[in-house]
Each structure stands twice: as structure tokens, then as C-alpha cells.
Design an enzyme around this catalytic site. Sequence first.
Site, PDB file in Angstrom:
ATOM      1  N   HIS A 170      54.084 108.256-100.039  1.00 34.05           N
ATOM      2  CA  HIS A 170      55.024 107.721 -99.202  1.00 34.05           C
ATOM      3  C   HIS A 170      53.888 106.484 -99.562  1.00 34.05           C
ATOM      4  O   HIS A 170      54.625 105.260 -99.705  1.00 34.05           O
ATOM      5  CB  HIS A 170      55.808 107.612 -98.388  1.00 34.05           C
ATOM      6  N   GLU A 171      52.531 106.541 -99.626  1.00 32.72           N
ATOM      7  CA  GLU A 171      51.821 105.334 -99.784  1.00 32.72           C
ATOM      8  C   GLU A 171      51.730 105.189-101.629  1.00 32.72           C
ATOM      9  O   GLU A 171      52.475 103.232-101.729  1.00 32.72           O
ATOM     10  CB  GLU A 171      50.108 105.633 -99.590  1.00 32.72           C
ATOM     11  N   SER A 172      51.539 106.165-102.175  1.00 33.56           N
ATOM     12  CA  SER A 172      51.424 105.707-103.819  1.00 33.56           C
ATOM     13  C   SER A 172      51.941 106.811-104.656  1.00 33.56           C
ATOM     14  O   SER A 172      52.042 106.383-105.995  1.00 33.56           O
ATOM     15  CB  SER A 172      49.928 106.483-104.056  1.00 33.56           C
ATOM     16  N   TYR A 202      59.528 104.127 -92.349  1.00 31.96           N
ATOM     17  CA  TYR A 202      58.305 104.665 -93.194  1.00 31.96           C
ATOM     18  C   TYR A 202      57.438 105.921 -92.421  1.00 31.96           C
ATOM     19  O   TYR A 202      57.594 106.886 -92.985  1.00 31.96           O
ATOM     20  CB  TYR A 202      56.726 103.858 -93.520  1.00 31.96           C
ATOM     21  N   LEU A 248      52.166 111.531 -96.402  1.00 27.99           N
ATOM     22  CA  LEU A 248      51.857 110.198 -96.653  1.00 27.99           C
ATOM     23  C   LEU A 248      51.128 109.607 -98.037  1.00 27.99           C
ATOM     24  O   LEU A 248      51.730 108.170 -98.252  1.00 27.99           O
ATOM     25  CB  LEU A 248      49.996 109.992 -95.655  1.00 27.99           C
TER      26      LEU A 248
END
Length: 321
Positions: free
Chosen positions: A196-198, A305, A193
Site C-alpha cells: 500500500h505504500e509503493s 489506509y 504495508l
Amino acid sequence: MKPLAAAAVLALALSTGVSCSGRQPSHTSGDHLVCILDISEIQNTSDRLYTGYCYDLMKDYAASRSKTVEIRLAKKSDDLRNCLLRGKADIVCTPLETSLKADSLHCSSPVDSLFLCFTGMNDTAESILLESWILSYNLFPGREQKRNMYLNPFNPATAGKSFANRDFICPYDTLLKKAGRQSGFDWRLLAALLFHESRFHIEAVSPYGAAGLSQMTPATAAAMGVTDFLDPESNIMGGAMYLREVYGKLCDDKCDNLLKFTLAAYNSGLGNLTRAREGAISAGLDPNVWDNVRKSNEYSQTASYVDAVLSTYSAYKTIPE
């Protein structure tokens, strides 16, 4: 402006009467430091986590002094030289190639051949103690391993097909494992997670104002008790507990794949997920079936996503629990 050599550190300490526990008075309380990171020139280079590494080093330095520390990123409006001279900061960290040149500042030896630390000329004690810490860290046996975790995180897209030699995902594995235990999620899912977020960049900020490793909006972060977006520990725990909160809100909906619905809601918000499910109903489809919900044209980016996070999670599962 020249870095203090080891012998010079000792000589300066003797001449000024500074001991390991001593320091000149500064703007801060005796138990607190203020540090500004001005490493924008290198922080977004590839997947290398320069900002996180520098942040971690400054936290370690403060801990070695038994002090709390406030660490923030430099702003365009900052006059870094004056921040140090006027007592608004104790330390400024820059890349080796820096435009911060001033004879009125102390400049440290390079930290792990990556960073320089500046202190005010009127804070000789801090510069001596910081220099001593840097020289010790550069000789630390575990330095190379620690450095590697920041400069070589696990990116499945570039790591090749064989992950057999990997024994870590990112520098925040320990924090992810703690968050996994408290939230009930596999820590490797949380890592996917965050990737793919940061991309594991603590300084990441989205065009919509989401920030930090977990890319929470200010409102969500506040609800999760996160007050410092740069702080990896609170950001990771806040993101994990928010994911658990979303999961809990969806668990009574009889979804065919609760994890996919939860990841979708984390990414786009519960409101957008609700609208996508309503769209499925309008099309005569079951809103509890993920494949029906993902068909919404407005939801294609979120669906991609979800696929990407789960694909990365599959790769990360090659790392032992």
C-alpha cells in the site's frame, strides 16, 4: 550497434586479449561500477516491477564480477550517450524499444527479452564480459521463476478469490522475512504495508517526497540509516525498524488496538495521530479507542489506509510463514 552474438563475444575476446578477469581502464576504480537505469517507459506499467528486476540483474552482474555497484535512475537532464563516452557511467540499461541510438556505443543482446545494456565503445572489455553474463543468464534454469516474481507480484485486488497456488508475495520475500525477524513483525504484515505504500516499486516517489519501497521521507530515512532509496534491502529494513520505533512510542498509551494506531502513525506521522486523538478528546471520546479516533474528518484517508493494509495482510496470511 548490433548485439554481440556468442561467437562474436569469444572472437572479440581473443582478438583483444581480454580474459574473464580482464577489463580496460575506466573512470571507476577497478572494484566499482556505475549503472544508470533509463526504463521510465515501462517502469510504471501495471504492477510489473521492471525497475526492481533490472536493478536486481545489475546487482547480480556486479556480484559476478566481485564488484560494488552504484545504480541510479536516469534524470531528464542526462545525456546518456555522453555519460558512457565520458566515463560517468559504465552501463546504461534501457527497454528494448529505446531512443538511445549511437554508433559509438556497444549494445548488448536483450536481457530476458526485456532490456538492453549499453556500454561505451572505449570500454570493450566491459561489453564483452557483460554480454557473456547476459547470454548465461538467458539460459539460467531459474530465470523464469525469478522473472515471474517481478512481473507477477501478489496483488489481492486482481489475483481473484483463490490464493491457494501462490507461494510468494513479491520478489522481496526473503528481505521481508529478515526484517520481520529483526523488527518482531510478521513479514507478511510488512509486505502488506509495502504494497500500500509503493506497490513494491523501488522507484516510487510520492508528491511529498517520500520514496522507495517503504515510502519514507528523507528525514525519516536518514534517521533509519537509509541512504539509497532504490536499495530494497536497506529500504525494507529501515521501514520495518521505523514501524517498530513508532510501535514502541505508542505501547504505553493503552490503545485498544495498538497495531491500528501504529499503522496510522506510520502513514500520517505521529503528529497527525496526536491531533486526531486530541480531536476525539474534544468530542468527549476516549482517544485510546481506534473507532473514536478514525471518526475525525481529517483522518478518514489514514483510517482507510489502515483498513486496506490489514485487509491485504489477511490475504497475505494465506502464504506460509
